[in-house]
Motif scaffolding. Structure first.
Motif, PDB file in Angstrom:
ATOM      1  N   ARG A   1       0.833  -1.210   0.000  1.00 18.25           N
ATOM      2  CA  ARG A   1       0.000   0.000   0.000  1.00 18.25           C
ATOM      3  C   ARG A   1       0.862   1.251   0.000  1.00 18.25           C
ATOM      4  O   ARG A   1       0.528   2.253  -0.620  1.00 18.25           O
ATOM      5  N   ALA A   2       1.971   1.202   0.702  1.00 14.31           N
ATOM      6  CA  ALA A   2       2.865   2.361   0.767  1.00 14.31           C
ATOM      7  C   ALA A   2       3.451   2.670  -0.611  1.00 14.31           C
ATOM      8  O   ALA A   2       3.579   3.843  -0.986  1.00 14.31           O
ATOM      9  N   GLU A   3       3.807   1.622  -1.379  1.00 15.28           N
ATOM     10  CA  GLU A   3       4.345   1.849  -2.718  1.00 15.28           C
ATOM     11  C   GLU A   3       3.289   2.456  -3.647  1.00 15.28           C
ATOM     12  O   GLU A   3       3.582   3.381  -4.410  1.00 15.28           O
ATOM     13  N   VAL A   4       2.073   1.963  -3.558  1.00 15.60           N
ATOM     14  CA  VAL A   4       0.992   2.500  -4.399  1.00 15.60           C
ATOM     15  C   VAL A   4       0.707   3.950  -4.023  1.00 15.60           C
ATOM     16  O   VAL A   4       0.536   4.810  -4.888  1.00 15.60           O
ATOM     17  N   TYR A   5       0.663   4.232  -2.724  1.00 14.28           N
ATOM     18  CA  TYR A   5       0.418   5.604  -2.273  1.00 14.28           C
ATOM     19  C   TYR A   5       1.549   6.529  -2.730  1.00 14.28           C
ATOM     20  O   TYR A   5       1.298   7.650  -3.171  1.00 14.28           O
ATOM     21  N   GLY A   6       2.786   6.050  -2.674  1.00 15.52           N
ATOM     22  CA  GLY A   6       3.915   6.852  -3.145  1.00 15.52           C
ATOM     23  C   GLY A   6       3.807   7.159  -4.629  1.00 15.52           C
ATOM     24  O   GLY A   6       4.117   8.279  -5.066  1.00 15.52           O
ATOM     25  N   GLU A   7       3.360   6.190  -5.418  1.00 11.17           N
ATOM     26  CA  GLU A   7       3.157   6.432  -6.851  1.00 11.17           C
ATOM     27  C   GLU A   7       2.042   7.439  -7.098  1.00 11.17           C
ATOM     28  O   GLU A   7       2.131   8.267  -8.011  1.00 11.17           O
ATOM     29  N   LEU A   8       0.994   7.392  -6.277  1.00  8.45           N
ATOM     30  CA  LEU A   8      -0.092   8.357  -6.406  1.00  8.45           C
ATOM     31  C   LEU A   8       0.391   9.765  -6.105  1.00  8.45           C
ATOM     32  O   LEU A   8       0.090  10.712  -6.845  1.00  8.45           O
ATOM     33  N   VAL A   9       1.161   9.915  -5.043  1.00  3.35           N
ATOM     34  CA  VAL A   9       1.700  11.232  -4.681  1.00  3.35           C
ATOM     35  C   VAL A   9       2.612  11.738  -5.787  1.00  3.35           C
ATOM     36  O   VAL A   9       2.551  12.917  -6.174  1.00  3.35           O
ATOM     37  N   GLN A  10       3.457  10.870  -6.327  1.00  3.95           N
ATOM     38  CA  GLN A  10       4.364  11.263  -7.416  1.00  3.95           C
ATOM     39  C   GLN A  10       3.571  11.685  -8.653  1.00  3.95           C
ATOM     40  O   GLN A  10       3.924  12.666  -9.316  1.00  3.95           O
ATOM     41  N   ALA A  11       2.498  10.962  -8.983  1.00  2.00           N
ATOM     42  CA  ALA A  11       1.674  11.309 -10.149  1.00  2.00           C
ATOM     43  C   ALA A  11       0.979  12.655  -9.951  1.00  2.00           C
ATOM     44  O   ALA A  11       0.799  13.416 -10.904  1.00  2.00           O
ATOM     45  N   GLU A  12       0.588  12.962  -8.719  1.00  2.00           N
ATOM     46  CA  GLU A  12      -0.011  14.271  -8.439  1.00  2.00           C
ATOM     47  C   GLU A  12       1.026  15.376  -8.598  1.00  2.00           C
ATOM     48  O   GLU A  12       0.725  16.443  -9.149  1.00  2.00           O
ATOM     49  N   LYS A  13       2.247  15.142  -8.140  1.00  2.00           N
ATOM     50  CA  LYS A  13       3.299  16.160  -8.193  1.00  2.00           C
ATOM     51  C   LYS A  13       3.749  16.460  -9.617  1.00  2.00           C
ATOM     52  O   LYS A  13       3.957  17.623  -9.974  1.00  2.00           O
ATOM     53  N   ASP A  14       3.927  15.430 -10.443  1.00  2.00           N
ATOM     54  CA  ASP A  14       4.461  15.681 -11.787  1.00  2.00           C
ATOM     55  C   ASP A  14       3.379  15.952 -12.836  1.00  2.00           C
ATOM     56  O   ASP A  14       3.688  16.122 -14.007  1.00  2.00           O
ATOM     57  N   GLY A  15       2.107  15.986 -12.438  1.00  2.00           N
ATOM     58  CA  GLY A  15       1.047  16.388 -13.349  1.00  2.00           C
ATOM     59  C   GLY A  15       0.397  15.252 -14.124  1.00  2.00           C
ATOM     60  O   GLY A  15      -0.487  15.500 -14.943  1.00  2.00           O
ATOM     61  N   GLN A  16       0.810  14.019 -13.907  1.00  2.00           N
ATOM     62  CA  GLN A  16       0.201  12.903 -14.633  1.00  2.00           C
ATOM     63  C   GLN A  16      -1.267  12.762 -14.281  1.00  2.00           C
ATOM     64  O   GLN A  16      -2.102  12.514 -15.160  1.00  2.00           O
ATOM     65  N   LEU A  17      -1.596  12.921 -13.014  1.00  2.00           N
ATOM     66  CA  LEU A  17      -2.972  12.760 -12.576  1.00  2.00           C
ATOM     67  C   LEU A  17      -3.872  13.854 -13.155  1.00  2.00           C
ATOM     68  O   LEU A  17      -4.977  13.578 -13.618  1.00  2.00           O
ATOM     69  N   ALA A  18      -3.378  15.095 -13.176  1.00  2.00           N
ATOM     70  CA  ALA A  18      -4.152  16.193 -13.757  1.00  2.00           C
ATOM     71  C   ALA A  18      -4.365  15.972 -15.253  1.00  2.00           C
ATOM     72  O   ALA A  18      -5.452  16.245 -15.783  1.00  2.00           O
ATOM     73  N   TYR A  19      -3.344  15.452 -15.938  1.00  2.00           N
ATOM     74  CA  TYR A  19      -3.464  15.184 -17.368  1.00  2.00           C
ATOM     75  C   TYR A  19      -4.507  14.100 -17.635  1.00  2.00           C
ATOM     76  O   TYR A  19      -5.341  14.232 -18.528  1.00  2.00           O
ATOM     77  N   LEU A  20      -4.465  13.032 -16.863  1.00  2.00           N
ATOM     78  CA  LEU A  20      -5.456  11.973 -17.037  1.00  2.00           C
ATOM     79  C   LEU A  20      -6.864  12.482 -16.760  1.00  2.00           C
ATOM     80  O   LEU A  20      -7.811  12.149 -17.476  1.00  2.00           O
ATOM     81  N   ASN A  21      -7.009  13.281 -15.722  1.00  2.00           N
ATOM     82  CA  ASN A  21      -8.334  13.810 -15.396  1.00  2.00           C
ATOM     83  C   ASN A  21      -8.861  14.728 -16.494  1.00  2.00           C
ATOM     84  O   ASN A  21     -10.063  14.772 -16.736  1.00  2.00           O
ATOM     85  N   SER A  22      -7.978  15.458 -17.164  1.00  2.00           N
ATOM     86  CA  SER A  22      -8.430  16.393 -18.199  1.00  2.00           C
ATOM     87  C   SER A  22      -8.640  15.717 -19.555  1.00  2.00           C
ATOM     88  O   SER A  22      -9.352  16.252 -20.397  1.00  2.00           O
ATOM     89  N   THR A  23      -8.030  14.568 -19.789  1.00  2.00           N
ATOM     90  CA  THR A  23      -8.170  13.926 -21.102  1.00  2.00           C
ATOM     91  C   THR A  23      -9.004  12.653 -21.027  1.00  2.00           C
ATOM     92  O   THR A  23     -10.058  12.579 -21.635  1.00  2.00           O
ATOM     93  N   VAL A  24      -8.533  11.683 -20.306  1.00  2.00           N
ATOM     94  CA  VAL A  24      -9.182  10.379 -20.301  1.00  2.00           C
ATOM     95  C   VAL A  24     -10.485  10.408 -19.526  1.00  2.00           C
ATOM     96  O   VAL A  24     -11.499   9.877 -19.964  1.00  2.00           O
ATOM     97  N   TYR A  25     -10.455  11.030 -18.358  1.00  2.00           N
ATOM     98  CA  TYR A  25     -11.623  10.995 -17.491  1.00  2.00           C
ATOM     99  C   TYR A  25     -12.525  12.222 -17.632  1.00  2.00           C
ATOM    100  O   TYR A  25     -13.424  12.422 -16.829  1.00  2.00           O
ATOM    101  N   ALA A  26     -12.281  13.044 -18.631  1.00  2.00           N
ATOM    102  CA  ALA A  26     -13.099  14.244 -18.836  1.00  2.00           C
ATOM    103  C   ALA A  26     -14.489  13.830 -19.339  1.00  2.00           C
ATOM    104  O   ALA A  26     -14.624  13.017 -20.241  1.00  2.00           O
ATOM    105  N   HIS A  27     -15.505  14.397 -18.727  1.00  2.00           N
ATOM    106  CA  HIS A  27     -16.880  14.111 -19.152  1.00  2.00           C
ATOM    107  C   HIS A  27     -17.380  15.300 -19.957  1.00  2.00           C
ATOM    108  O   HIS A  27     -17.449  16.405 -19.461  1.00  2.00           O
ATOM    109  N   PRO A  28     -17.729  15.061 -21.219  1.00  2.00           N
ATOM    110  CA  PRO A  28     -18.186  16.183 -22.078  1.00  2.00           C
ATOM    111  C   PRO A  28     -19.532  16.723 -21.651  1.00  2.00           C
ATOM    112  O   PRO A  28     -20.309  16.207 -20.993  1.00  2.00           O
TER     113      PRO A  28
END
Length: 89
Positions: A62-89
């Protein structure tokens, strides 16, 4: 109408057993040193998924997964996914 229900039930039972499959017993293989070297040292379980590389993948903690989530938030991967893949028109 009752005959139609019985026929439908029998067809479901017949096709359900047609696709049923049991795990076959492993065939005896000769002891090849080349085969032994190519396999990983991890014990193989019957019916488990093996990645294309053939190497077993260790489960993440769980710690490794949480660390990857924090890293994705910091480098913008999560924001990019939310704006492209998970965007609801």
């Amino acid at each position: 109408m009752k005959a139609l229900k019985i026929a439908a039930l029998l067809s479901i039972l017949a096709t359900g057993t047609a696709f049923a499959q049991s795990n076959p017993a492993p065939a005896a293989t000769p002891d090849n040193s080349a085969t032994t070297v190519a396999m990983s040292n991890a014990p193989q379980q019957v019916g488990t998924w093996v990645p294309p590389t053939g190497q077993a993948v260790a489960p993440k903690t769980r710690a490794e997964v949480y660390g990857e989530l924090v890293q994705a938030e910091k480098d913008g991967q999560l924001a990019y996914l939310n704006s492209t893949v998970y965007a609801h028109p």
